[in-house]
Design a protein around this motif. Structure first.
Motif, PDB file in Angstrom:
ATOM      1  N   ARG A  18      61.094  64.880  -6.319  1.00 42.38           N
ATOM      2  CA  ARG A  18      60.550  63.513  -5.854  1.00 42.38           C
ATOM      3  C   ARG A  18      59.731  63.017  -6.964  1.00 42.38           C
ATOM      4  NH1 ARG A  18      56.738  64.348  -1.005  1.00 42.38           N
ATOM      5  NH2 ARG A  18      55.369  65.543  -2.516  1.00 42.38           N
ATOM      6  N   LEU A  19      59.956  61.476  -6.983  1.00 43.29           N
ATOM      7  CA  LEU A  19      59.673  60.750  -8.090  1.00 43.29           C
ATOM      8  C   LEU A  19      58.656  59.795  -7.384  1.00 43.29           C
ATOM      9  CD1 LEU A  19      62.676  59.810 -10.334  1.00 43.29           C
ATOM     10  CD2 LEU A  19      60.916  61.440 -10.621  1.00 43.29           C
ATOM     11  N   THR A  20      57.484  59.751  -8.218  1.00 46.68           N
ATOM     12  CA  THR A  20      56.519  58.852  -7.874  1.00 46.68           C
ATOM     13  C   THR A  20      55.863  57.873  -8.952  1.00 46.68           C
ATOM     14  OG1 THR A  20      54.736  60.440  -7.826  1.00 46.68           O
ATOM     15  CG2 THR A  20      55.686  60.031  -5.636  1.00 46.68           C
ATOM     16  N   ILE A  21      55.492  56.639  -8.686  1.00 45.65           N
ATOM     17  CA  ILE A  21      54.642  56.113  -9.620  1.00 45.65           C
ATOM     18  C   ILE A  21      53.418  56.052  -9.469  1.00 45.65           C
ATOM     19  CG2 ILE A  21      54.459  53.671 -10.863  1.00 45.65           C
ATOM     20  CD1 ILE A  21      57.295  54.871 -11.129  1.00 45.65           C
ATOM     21  N   ARG A  22      52.331  56.430 -10.294  1.00 46.54           N
ATOM     22  CA  ARG A  22      51.207  56.914 -10.112  1.00 46.54           C
ATOM     23  C   ARG A  22      50.023  56.025 -10.764  1.00 46.54           C
ATOM     24  NH1 ARG A  22      50.900  62.429  -8.479  1.00 46.54           N
ATOM     25  NH2 ARG A  22      48.576  61.761  -8.027  1.00 46.54           N
ATOM     26  N   TRP A  23      48.729  55.980 -10.243  1.00 38.72           N
ATOM     27  CA  TRP A  23      47.557  55.520 -10.796  1.00 38.72           C
ATOM     28  C   TRP A  23      47.611  54.099 -11.152  1.00 38.72           C
ATOM     29  CZ3 TRP A  23      49.508  60.519 -12.077  1.00 38.72           C
ATOM     30  CH2 TRP A  23      48.875  61.449 -11.561  1.00 38.72           C
ATOM     31  N   ILE A  24      48.126  53.435 -10.110  1.00 36.36           N
ATOM     32  CA  ILE A  24      48.467  51.833 -10.128  1.00 36.36           C
ATOM     33  C   ILE A  24      46.967  51.381  -9.881  1.00 36.36           C
ATOM     34  CG2 ILE A  24      49.889  49.849  -9.448  1.00 36.36           C
ATOM     35  CD1 ILE A  24      52.063  52.109  -8.679  1.00 36.36           C
ATOM     36  N   PRO A  25      46.544  50.443 -10.566  1.00 37.18           N
ATOM     37  CA  PRO A  25      45.118  49.839 -10.523  1.00 37.18           C
ATOM     38  C   PRO A  25      45.681  48.634  -9.348  1.00 37.18           C
ATOM     39  CG  PRO A  25      45.729  49.157 -12.638  1.00 37.18           C
ATOM     40  CD  PRO A  25      46.751  50.381 -12.016  1.00 37.18           C
TER      41      PRO A  25
END
Length: 221
Positions: free
Chosen positions: A183-190
């Motif tokens: 699984r791929l996620t994009i993390r820690w997006i303000p």
């Protein structure tokens, strides 16, 4: 090959994140938005704002579509130059073309109560590190993660990971416990970078309707 080995090591160890360069947060004293302000109230006593507080028409507060709860902005009426500092504790307005909904007390401070609307500038005064909310819904933390997909092929997962990384995003890879899928996620997006991130994903072929946005814990808390 070296980058592939690094990817595999990160996946095996499930290291939480890789930071890429971030654009600087908005600075206090800068005008962050210009448009039409309106004011709103509630017919019910004990009505709750979007961050879980009791709506108080006498407070200097406001609703905004995306600013972090607890943010203080200076609202300047461009018709008369009058200003009021308000705290964001609600979401709205939901009328096209309007950028902020003021409490009745705030609207009176800048002489727009009778007119109902006015052209305004919003100047950032203060933004809290941790949003002031009683909830933990998507966005209430001020941070997001976006799930872009799960891939059965390790090579496909790596190829997508590499594309995301090269686009300046912060990809995170994890192997699902009940399968061999990655699984791929994009993390820690303000919150202030959410729209920019979604546009970057769209340019890479990830449609907004096919990704999953979730609330993310503050990594600096």
């Amino acid at each position: 090959m070296k980058r592939l080995m690094v990817f595999l090591l990160l996946l095996a160890a499930t290291i939480p994140f890789l930071f890429s360069a971030e654009e600087a947060p908005l600075q206090p004293g800068s005008i962050i938005e210009s448009g039409i302000a309106s004011w709103y109230t509630s017919d019910k006593s004990e009505s709750l704002t979007a961050n879980g507080e009791t709506f108080d028409p006498s407070s200097l507060s406001a609703a905004h579509k995306s600013l972090k709860f607890g943010t203080i902005v200076r609202v300047t009426n461009k018709n008369n130059g009058k200003s009021v500092d308000v705290r964001i504790n609600d979401r709205g307005p939901y009328v096209d073309g309007r950028i902020i909904d003021l409490s009745p007390a705030s609207a009176k401070q800048i002489d727009m109560f009778d007119s109902g609307i006015a052209p305004v500038d919003l100047t950032l005064i203060f933004e809290p590190e941790v949003p002031e909310s009683k909830y933990n819904r998507a966005g209430d933390t001020g941070w997001y993660q976006i799930q872009v997909g799960a891939f059965s092929s390790l090579l496909t997962a790596y190829a997508q990971y590499d594309r995301l990384l090269n686009a300046g995003l912060k990809p995170y890879a994890e192997q699902l416990a009940d399968s061999k899928a990655v699984r791929l996620t994009i993390r820690w997006i303000p919150a202030y970078q959410l729209d920019k991130t979604m546009k970057a994903l769209s340019a890479l072929g990830f449609s907004e309707k096919n990704v999953l946005k979730k609330s993310e814990a503050n990594p600096y808390r």
